[in-house]
Design a protein around this motif. Structure first.
Motif, PDB file in Angstrom:
ATOM      1  N   ILE A  63       1.199  -1.109   0.119  1.00  0.00           N
ATOM      2  CA  ILE A  63       0.197   0.110   0.043  1.00  0.00           C
ATOM      3  C   ILE A  63       0.963   1.234  -0.157  1.00  0.00           C
ATOM      4  CG2 ILE A  63      -1.616   1.351   1.349  1.00  0.00           C
ATOM      5  CD1 ILE A  63      -2.668  -1.180   2.339  1.00  0.00           C
ATOM      6  N   THR A  64       0.590   2.111  -1.081  1.00  0.00           N
ATOM      7  CA  THR A  64       1.403   3.564  -0.921  1.00  0.00           C
ATOM      8  C   THR A  64       0.040   4.593  -0.431  1.00  0.00           C
ATOM      9  OG1 THR A  64       1.005   3.591  -3.370  1.00  0.00           O
ATOM     10  CG2 THR A  64       3.186   2.914  -2.595  1.00  0.00           C
ATOM     11  N   MET A  65       0.548   5.329   0.351  1.00  0.00           N
ATOM     12  CA  MET A  65      -0.330   6.269   0.928  1.00  0.00           C
ATOM     13  C   MET A  65       0.302   7.567   1.086  1.00  0.00           C
ATOM     14  SD  MET A  65      -2.434   5.912   4.396  1.00  0.00           S
ATOM     15  CE  MET A  65      -1.301   5.447   5.280  1.00  0.00           C
ATOM     16  N   VAL A  66      -0.454   8.797   0.589  1.00  0.00           N
ATOM     17  CA  VAL A  66       0.234   9.972   0.859  1.00  0.00           C
ATOM     18  C   VAL A  66      -0.819  10.883   1.662  1.00  0.00           C
ATOM     19  CG1 VAL A  66       0.860  12.349  -0.118  1.00  0.00           C
ATOM     20  CG2 VAL A  66       1.214  10.134  -1.432  1.00  0.00           C
ATOM     21  N   TYR A  67      -0.717  11.446   2.655  1.00  0.00           N
ATOM     22  CA  TYR A  67      -1.632  12.088   3.800  1.00  0.00           C
ATOM     23  C   TYR A  67      -1.129  13.338   4.204  1.00  0.00           C
ATOM     24  CZ  TYR A  67       0.955   9.706   6.918  1.00  0.00           C
ATOM     25  OH  TYR A  67       2.070   9.110   8.096  1.00  0.00           O
ATOM     26  N   ASP A  68      -1.864  14.073   4.706  1.00  0.00           N
ATOM     27  CA  ASP A  68      -1.589  15.346   5.229  1.00  0.00           C
ATOM     28  C   ASP A  68      -1.394  14.965   6.877  1.00  0.00           C
ATOM     29  OD1 ASP A  68      -1.500  17.905   6.729  1.00  0.00           O
ATOM     30  OD2 ASP A  68      -3.574  18.417   5.928  1.00  0.00           O
ATOM     31  N   HIS A  69      -0.235  15.242   7.401  1.00  0.00           N
ATOM     32  CA  HIS A  69       0.233  14.689   8.841  1.00  0.00           C
ATOM     33  C   HIS A  69      -0.421  15.624   9.617  1.00  0.00           C
ATOM     34  CE1 HIS A  69       4.368  16.836   9.449  1.00  0.00           C
ATOM     35  NE2 HIS A  69       3.305  17.326  10.214  1.00  0.00           N
ATOM     36  N   ASP A  70      -0.846  16.829   9.212  1.00  0.00           N
ATOM     37  CA  ASP A  70      -1.359  17.712  10.198  1.00  0.00           C
ATOM     38  C   ASP A  70      -2.759  17.786  10.473  1.00  0.00           C
ATOM     39  OD1 ASP A  70       0.924  19.313  10.632  1.00  0.00           O
ATOM     40  OD2 ASP A  70       0.618  20.852   8.822  1.00  0.00           O
ATOM     41  N   GLN A 125      -9.995   7.852   5.198  1.00  0.00           N
ATOM     42  CA  GLN A 125      -9.781   8.681   6.531  1.00  0.00           C
ATOM     43  C   GLN A 125      -9.610  10.020   5.784  1.00  0.00           C
ATOM     44  OE1 GLN A 125      -9.880   7.688   9.376  1.00  0.00           O
ATOM     45  NE2 GLN A 125     -10.468   5.659   8.425  1.00  0.00           N
ATOM     46  N   LYS A 126     -10.155  11.152   6.551  1.00  0.00           N
ATOM     47  CA  LYS A 126     -10.141  12.587   6.050  1.00  0.00           C
ATOM     48  C   LYS A 126      -8.615  12.715   6.227  1.00  0.00           C
ATOM     49  CE  LYS A 126     -11.852  17.129   7.031  1.00  0.00           C
ATOM     50  NZ  LYS A 126     -12.867  17.927   7.684  1.00  0.00           N
ATOM     51  N   GLY A 127      -8.093  13.690   5.319  1.00  0.00           N
ATOM     52  CA  GLY A 127      -6.682  13.999   5.288  1.00  0.00           C
ATOM     53  C   GLY A 127      -5.689  13.079   4.305  1.00  0.00           C
ATOM     54  N   VAL A 128      -6.290  11.818   4.173  1.00  0.00           N
ATOM     55  CA  VAL A 128      -5.502  11.038   3.194  1.00  0.00           C
ATOM     56  C   VAL A 128      -5.826  11.533   1.688  1.00  0.00           C
ATOM     57  CG1 VAL A 128      -5.125   8.566   2.363  1.00  0.00           C
ATOM     58  CG2 VAL A 128      -5.665   8.986   4.847  1.00  0.00           C
ATOM     59  N   GLU A 129      -4.584  11.680   0.975  1.00  0.00           N
ATOM     60  CA  GLU A 129      -4.614  12.185  -0.366  1.00  0.00           C
ATOM     61  C   GLU A 129      -5.020  11.148  -1.337  1.00  0.00           C
ATOM     62  OE1 GLU A 129      -1.704  14.934  -1.541  1.00  0.00           O
ATOM     63  OE2 GLU A 129      -1.654  15.917   0.366  1.00  0.00           O
ATOM     64  N   SER A 130      -4.157  10.082  -1.394  1.00  0.00           N
ATOM     65  CA  SER A 130      -4.379   8.956  -2.098  1.00  0.00           C
ATOM     66  C   SER A 130      -3.684   7.719  -1.431  1.00  0.00           C
ATOM     67  CB  SER A 130      -3.317   9.218  -3.312  1.00  0.00           C
ATOM     68  OG  SER A 130      -1.982   9.212  -3.011  1.00  0.00           O
ATOM     69  N   VAL A 131      -4.418   6.557  -1.777  1.00  0.00           N
ATOM     70  CA  VAL A 131      -4.053   5.479  -1.353  1.00  0.00           C
ATOM     71  C   VAL A 131      -3.904   4.404  -2.484  1.00  0.00           C
ATOM     72  CG1 VAL A 131      -4.716   3.139   0.158  1.00  0.00           C
ATOM     73  CG2 VAL A 131      -4.993   5.282   0.936  1.00  0.00           C
ATOM     74  N   LYS A 132      -2.821   3.477  -2.992  1.00  0.00           N
ATOM     75  CA  LYS A 132      -2.784   2.668  -3.984  1.00  0.00           C
ATOM     76  C   LYS A 132      -2.451   1.264  -3.177  1.00  0.00           C
ATOM     77  CE  LYS A 132      -1.409   1.343  -8.285  1.00  0.00           C
ATOM     78  NZ  LYS A 132      -0.740   1.812  -9.708  1.00  0.00           N
ATOM     79  N   LEU A 133      -3.180   0.271  -3.486  1.00  0.00           N
ATOM     80  CA  LEU A 133      -2.970  -1.155  -3.380  1.00  0.00           C
ATOM     81  C   LEU A 133      -2.318  -1.826  -4.554  1.00  0.00           C
ATOM     82  CD1 LEU A 133      -2.923  -3.406  -1.374  1.00  0.00           C
ATOM     83  CD2 LEU A 133      -5.467  -3.738  -2.022  1.00  0.00           C
ATOM     84  N   THR A 134      -1.310  -2.649  -4.448  1.00  0.00           N
ATOM     85  CA  THR A 134      -0.729  -3.371  -5.577  1.00  0.00           C
ATOM     86  C   THR A 134      -0.566  -4.845  -4.947  1.00  0.00           C
ATOM     87  OG1 THR A 134       0.107  -1.407  -6.726  1.00  0.00           O
ATOM     88  CG2 THR A 134       1.104  -3.746  -7.154  1.00  0.00           C
ATOM     89  N   THR A 135      -1.091  -5.691  -5.491  1.00  0.00           N
ATOM     90  CA  THR A 135      -1.062  -7.289  -5.077  1.00  0.00           C
ATOM     91  C   THR A 135      -0.689  -8.138  -6.161  1.00  0.00           C
ATOM     92  OG1 THR A 135      -3.241  -7.900  -5.318  1.00  0.00           O
ATOM     93  CG2 THR A 135      -2.687  -6.690  -3.273  1.00  0.00           C
TER      94      THR A 135
END
Length: 143
Positions: A63-70, A125-135
């Motif tokens: 899982i690759t995830m980009v999010y706002d840590h604030d 989740q609020k603040g998560v910009e993107s999530v990608k699952l590769t399997t």
């Protein structure tokens, strides 16, 4: 039954920065209108969702995830989700992209449905910009 040639009008509200980014992309890709770009984006989203629904059996995943840590409470929620799936999550790596944005890479191994569930929980989740699952499916090595 509605066919692709029948159009329905919808209205959506978007933050200005998201719309500006979308407009830049549709301009660069040569779309004739926002509607054309939105139709393509929705088709892509549907295809991804259908692909995700076929994730079954024993899998290795990332899982690759980009999010706002604030974002208030987000770090704790991400940590709680990872602890909940401690038997499935093998490791994670965290990188700071900027003062506000972080990248998390999570390595998982387990049932595909569970991997998908983890990705979808993170995605919602609020603040998560993107999530990608590769399997990839795990197969026993043949002698």
């Amino acid at each position: 039954m509605q066919h692709d040639s029948e159009l329905s009008r919808i209205g959506i509200s978007l933050p200005k920065n998201l719309l500006d980014k979308f407009d830049a992309i549709i301009g660069a890709r040569g779309y004739s209108s926002r509607s054309e770009g939105i139709r393509d984006a929705i088709r892509s989203y549907i295809t991804y969702y259908q692909w995700m629904s076929d994730v079954k059996g024993e899998r290795q995943g990332v899982i690759t995830m980009v999010y706002d840590h604030d974002q208030r409470g987000l770090l704790q929620t991400i940590t709680d989700i990872q602890h909940e799936y401690i038997k499935t999550i093998q490791t994670s790596m965290h990188a700071h992209l900027s003062h506000e944005r972080c990248l998390e890479v999570i390595l998982l191994r387990g049932d595909g449905a569970e991997l998908k569930m983890i990705a979808e929980r993170l995605m919602s989740q609020k603040g998560v910009e993107s999530v990608k699952l590769t399997t990839i499916p795990l197969r026993e090595e043949e002698d």
